[in-house]
Design a protein around this motif. Structure first.
Motif, PDB file in Angstrom:
ATOM      1  N   ARG A   1     -30.983 -52.117 -72.180  1.00 16.27           N
ATOM      2  CA  ARG A   1     -31.297 -51.705 -70.806  1.00 16.27           C
ATOM      3  C   ARG A   1     -32.183 -50.464 -70.785  1.00 16.27           C
ATOM      4  NH1 ARG A   1     -32.143 -55.222 -67.922  1.00 16.27           N
ATOM      5  NH2 ARG A   1     -32.703 -55.915 -69.959  1.00 16.27           N
TER       6      ARG A   1
ATOM      7  N   ALA B   1     -35.602 -51.656 -71.614  1.00 19.72           N
ATOM      8  CA  ALA B   1     -36.106 -52.461 -70.490  1.00 19.72           C
ATOM      9  C   ALA B   1     -36.558 -51.558 -69.348  1.00 19.72           C
ATOM     10  CB  ALA B   1     -35.033 -53.430 -70.011  1.00 19.72           C
ATOM     11  N   ASP B   2     -35.850 -50.458 -69.117  1.00 22.65           N
ATOM     12  CA  ASP B   2     -36.216 -49.548 -68.033  1.00 22.65           C
ATOM     13  C   ASP B   2     -37.592 -48.918 -68.229  1.00 22.65           C
ATOM     14  OD1 ASP B   2     -33.941 -50.016 -66.547  1.00 22.65           O
ATOM     15  OD2 ASP B   2     -32.886 -48.214 -67.257  1.00 22.65           O
TER      16      ASP B   2
ATOM     17  N   LEU C   1     -40.133 -53.585 -69.467  1.00 27.81           N
ATOM     18  CA  LEU C   1     -40.037 -54.777 -68.621  1.00 27.81           C
ATOM     19  C   LEU C   1     -39.812 -54.466 -67.148  1.00 27.81           C
ATOM     20  CD1 LEU C   1     -37.791 -57.202 -70.703  1.00 27.81           C
ATOM     21  CD2 LEU C   1     -40.179 -57.528 -70.099  1.00 27.81           C
ATOM     22  N   ASN C   2     -38.928 -53.538 -66.872  1.00 26.23           N
ATOM     23  CA  ASN C   2     -38.564 -53.251 -65.488  1.00 26.23           C
ATOM     24  C   ASN C   2     -39.654 -52.549 -64.695  1.00 26.23           C
ATOM     25  OD1 ASN C   2     -36.147 -54.414 -66.159  1.00 26.23           O
ATOM     26  ND2 ASN C   2     -34.980 -52.513 -66.190  1.00 26.23           N
ATOM     27  N   ARG C   3     -40.739 -52.194 -65.343  1.00 27.50           N
ATOM     28  CA  ARG C   3     -41.853 -51.562 -64.637  1.00 27.50           C
ATOM     29  C   ARG C   3     -42.849 -52.588 -64.095  1.00 27.50           C
ATOM     30  NH1 ARG C   3     -42.962 -45.827 -67.497  1.00 27.50           N
ATOM     31  NH2 ARG C   3     -40.820 -45.108 -67.300  1.00 27.50           N
TER      32      ARG C   3
ATOM     33  N   SER D   1     -41.776 -59.341 -61.060  1.00 29.49           N
ATOM     34  CA  SER D   1     -41.610 -60.645 -61.698  1.00 29.49           C
ATOM     35  C   SER D   1     -42.004 -61.759 -60.742  1.00 29.49           C
ATOM     36  CB  SER D   1     -40.173 -60.843 -62.180  1.00 29.49           C
ATOM     37  OG  SER D   1     -39.290 -60.845 -61.080  1.00 29.49           O
TER      38      SER D   1
ATOM     39  N   SER E   1     -38.576 -65.201 -61.596  1.00 29.66           N
ATOM     40  CA  SER E   1     -37.509 -64.552 -62.356  1.00 29.66           C
ATOM     41  C   SER E   1     -37.768 -64.354 -63.848  1.00 29.66           C
ATOM     42  CB  SER E   1     -36.161 -65.249 -62.150  1.00 29.66           C
ATOM     43  OG  SER E   1     -36.065 -66.431 -62.885  1.00 29.66           O
TER      44      SER E   1
ATOM     45  N   LEU F   1     -43.667 -62.314 -65.731  1.00 28.91           N
ATOM     46  CA  LEU F   1     -44.105 -61.044 -65.163  1.00 28.91           C
ATOM     47  C   LEU F   1     -45.323 -61.260 -64.274  1.00 28.91           C
ATOM     48  CD1 LEU F   1     -43.696 -58.705 -68.253  1.00 28.91           C
ATOM     49  CD2 LEU F   1     -42.083 -59.170 -66.397  1.00 28.91           C
TER      50      LEU F   1
ATOM     51  N   HIS G   1     -30.519 -63.700 -72.150  1.00 26.19           N
ATOM     52  CA  HIS G   1     -29.829 -62.423 -72.360  1.00 26.19           C
ATOM     53  C   HIS G   1     -28.635 -62.543 -73.315  1.00 26.19           C
ATOM     54  CE1 HIS G   1     -30.090 -58.345 -70.970  1.00 26.19           C
ATOM     55  NE2 HIS G   1     -28.801 -58.288 -70.752  1.00 26.19           N
TER      56      HIS G   1
END
Length: 142
Positions: free
Chosen positions: A32, A35-36, A39-41, A44, A47, A50, A90
């Motif tokens: 996580r 990912a922060d 990926l999380n930037r 999507s 789902s 990107l 995941h």
């Protein structure tokens, strides 16, 4: 949300065995945290894909094999740079490998999944892999 994370490390057992000590299985908290900052930037689409609008796309490649990944890893990563590999499922734990290990075992990376994302921690580049569609490399937005 830790329930289910990393339940299937056997799906990447071949890659981990080949990488040896160069491969580190990430905990849920480590997954996580990486990912922060990667990926999380990105927004999507549907789902698991990107959204590349509004970000600096470096390259799109229609190749979707180990050779295609190997070339991109060598283009965007330094040999000793840490690369975090996130899988589309995941339940398969994320791993951290040196870029040279990813390049050496690129066939195993793309052969282990239908989709994955590779985050280059020094260069702040993310590569998305979608089986049958290819690769996209982009700068991670601030």
């Amino acid at each position: 949300m830790t329930t289910g994370y990393g339940m299937y490390p056997k799906d990447i057992a071949g890659l981990l065995a080949a990488a040896g000590e160069a491969g580190i299985v990430l905990t849920y908290a480590e997954d996580r945290a990486f990912a922060d900052i990667s990926l999380n930037r990105f927004a999507s689409v549907n789902s698991t894909r990107l959204d590349w609008q509004g970000v600096e796309v470096l390259e799109r490649s229609e190749e979707f094999d180990g050779d295609g990944l190997r070339e991109m890893v060598r283009r965007y990563g330094d040999e000793g740079e840490l690369v975090v590999v996130f899988w589309g499922n995941h339940a398969v734990p994320s791993v951290a490998l040196a870029a040279e290990a990813v390049a050496a075992h690129a066939e195993m990376v793309v052969g282990s999944c239908y989709e994955c994302w590779l985050y280059f921690t020094d260069g702040h580049v993310l590569i998305e892999f979608q089986d049958g569609e290819g690769f996209v490399a982009a700068r991670v937005p601030n």
